[in-house]
Scaffold this active site. Structure first.
Site, mmCIF file in Angstrom:
data_model
loop_
_atom_site.group_PDB
_atom_site.id
_atom_site.type_symbol
_atom_site.label_atom_id
_atom_site.label_comp_id
_atom_site.label_asym_id
_atom_site.label_seq_id
_atom_site.Cartn_x
_atom_site.Cartn_y
_atom_site.Cartn_z
ATOM 1 N N GLU A 83 27.908 23.961 42.190
ATOM 2 C CA GLU A 83 27.405 25.325 41.994
ATOM 3 C C GLU A 83 26.929 25.916 43.326
ATOM 4 O O GLU A 83 26.070 25.335 44.020
ATOM 5 C CB GLU A 83 26.261 25.323 40.965
ATOM 6 C CG GLU A 83 25.934 26.732 40.504
ATOM 7 C CD GLU A 83 24.948 26.781 39.339
ATOM 8 O OE1 GLU A 83 24.760 25.763 38.660
ATOM 9 O OE2 GLU A 83 24.369 27.857 39.141
ATOM 10 N N LYS A 260 17.309 24.564 32.963
ATOM 11 C CA LYS A 260 18.652 24.329 33.533
ATOM 12 C C LYS A 260 18.582 24.510 35.040
ATOM 13 O O LYS A 260 19.169 23.754 35.800
ATOM 14 C CB LYS A 260 19.671 25.292 32.905
ATOM 15 C CG LYS A 260 21.123 24.994 33.269
ATOM 16 C CD LYS A 260 21.572 25.649 34.546
ATOM 17 C CE LYS A 260 23.047 25.376 34.827
ATOM 18 N NZ LYS A 260 23.474 25.907 36.143
#
Ligand code: NAD
Length: 424
Positions: A83, A260
């Site tokens: 990411e 998260k």
């Protein structure tokens, strides 16, 4: 659709043969297979022994988070993640709290829990009392399973016996084991399986499941950090972060995303060190729901002198021995980069990264929004997805950010224009 998913004997063949069979069965393009095989080569044969039916590896970028100070010691933290914004967020967040001392941590030790499910007991409460009388015997039986662990100062520390309010009631024995520098799943599972026949003999019940709990609530890490208001853009930013924290603490929909973000940091360190990301994730989310309502793993407050104080508390079962931690060359190097020689320090660093990651996410969310920073970093991915190569990647990404349109179809158009333009 593959004509048949029955690839008999696949595990008995070599990696190359497996890849060839999968490519044939699924009609993969030969150049794609060749590129994949080349990208997989560096890990060599190690991967072939880690899981079944290996055809190669997927390479995840390993980035270094700078600026981190954990318990007074500076540390460069390797993070494995695909990411875009994760590593940059830690670098930025850590820079803004280093002046105030960085992150300070504590841990509750390295205790793991194994569960044995005992069924068919007529008198669970009497059995419970009788099992506690055998605690020394249980400790001796469990410790005999793992002399190495005992030599290193680990072993069974305590037992718990819980009676679940099921119909009929179910008796659950917990073995609480100090697993030292190991994550400890295999270690405690072996103890539970070894002890099961004795528990059956003593209780007259039947032991069914024998497995660790990933709710490692006796292996907590706590981390705290201070961000002076002037280091983070002022009091309004601080107050925005605090309000974001209150939102996450109160609302499960927000808490899921908040946590998260924390796990973006934690899991990247866990993966880089060859540890079990799913075990840590399961523990984190179960712990977040321990009150009966899912909540945030961090809290954000204003100190008496106006700084932003962040705290994190979560289970973090990681090891520096066992599993893939010693087998995978990248995992070993990741530990060396951090100068880590104990699982305890690894848990502290991972927790500290989780807190800093959360700071950066909340700061972005409470100010300009997450997308500007995220999309400018993500733009390179989009450029590559559109077919950009070499220097084209940065050129296309820049144009996408300038146009505020980080989308593949725009990237394709920008790339076509770039390629059509006369070269200087
Ligand atoms: P392991 O069994 O490979 O290693 C642990 C053993 O290493 C100990 O039992 C001990 O004998 C020895 N050891 C050597 N030096 C040590 C030290 N300094 N400290 C402690 N022990 C030392 O691995 P593990 O840590 O027991 O299990 C981890 C693996 O189990 C991971 O790969 C995980 O993915 C897997 N696993 C996880 C789950 C789950 O989370 N639900 C379930 C099953 C397996």
């Amino acid at each position: 659709m593959v004509p048949s998913s029955r690839l008999s004997g696949l595990h008995e063949t070599s990696r190359e043969e497996r890849l060839a069979r999968v490519a044939e069965a699924t009609g993969l393009d030969a150049s794609m297979v060749a590129a994949f095989a080349a990208a997989s080569a560096p890990l060599g044969e190690t991967a072939d022994h880690l899981v079944e039916n290996v055809i190669g590896t997927i390479n995840v970028p390993l980035g270094i988070a700078t600026n981190m100070t954990v318990d007074g010691e500076d540390v460069l933290v390797p993070m494995a993640t695909e990411e875009s914004s994760v590593v940059a967020a830690v670098c930025n967040g850590a820079r803004q709290c280093r002046g105030a001392g960085g992150i300070t941590t504590s841990t509750t030790g390295s205790l793991m829990i194994a569960q044995l499910q005992v069924l068919g007991l007529a008198d669970p409460f009497a059995t419970r009392a009788a099992l506690f009388e055998r605690k020394t015997e249980i400790a001796a039986l469990c410790d005999a399973v793992d002399p190495m662990l005992v030599k290193l100062g680990g072993g069974l520390r305590d037992i718990e016996v819980r009676i679940l309010d099921t119909d009929p009631p179910m008796t659950i024995v917990h073995l609480i084991v100090d697993t030292r520098d190991a994550m400890g799943a295999n270690a405690v599972n072996t103890m539970a399986e070894t002890l099961a026949p004795d528990i059956e003999r003593w209780t007259g019940g039947r032991v069914s499941l024998r497995i660790l709990s990933n709710l490692a609530d006796r292996r907590l890490v706590r981390a705290r950090g201070l961000w002076p208001a002037e280091a983070i853009g002022g009091e309004a930013v601080r107050d925005g972060i605090i309000a974001a924290g209150i939102f996450a603490a109160a609302d499960p929909y927000r808490a899921a995303t908040h946590n998260k973000g924390i796990m973006n940091g934690v899991s990247a360190v866990v993966l880089a060190t060859g540890n079990d990301t799913r075990a840590v994730e399961a523990g984190a989310h179960a712990y977040a729901a321990r009150s009966g309502r899912y909540s945030a793993l961090t809290r954000w407050e204003k100190t008496a002198d106006g700084a932003l104080a962040g705290t994190l508390e979560m289970p973090l079962a990681v090891g520096i021995v066992g599993g893939a931690t010693r087998v995978h060359p990248t995992a070993r190097m990741a530990l060396d980069i951090m100068g880590i020689t104990t699982a305890d320090r690894l848990a502290r660093v991972a927790g500290a990264v989780g807190l800093v990651q959360n700071f950066s996410a909340l700061k972005a969310l409470a100010t300009e929004g997450i997308q500007r920073g995220h999309m400018s970093l993500h733009a390179k991915n989009v450029a590559i997805a559109a077919g950009a190569q070499g220097p084209e990647i940065v050129a296309v990404a820049r144009e996408l950010v300038a146009r505020k349109a980080v989308r593949v179809e725009v990237a394709e158009e920008v790339l076509a224009t770039l390629r059509a333009a006369p070269k200087p």
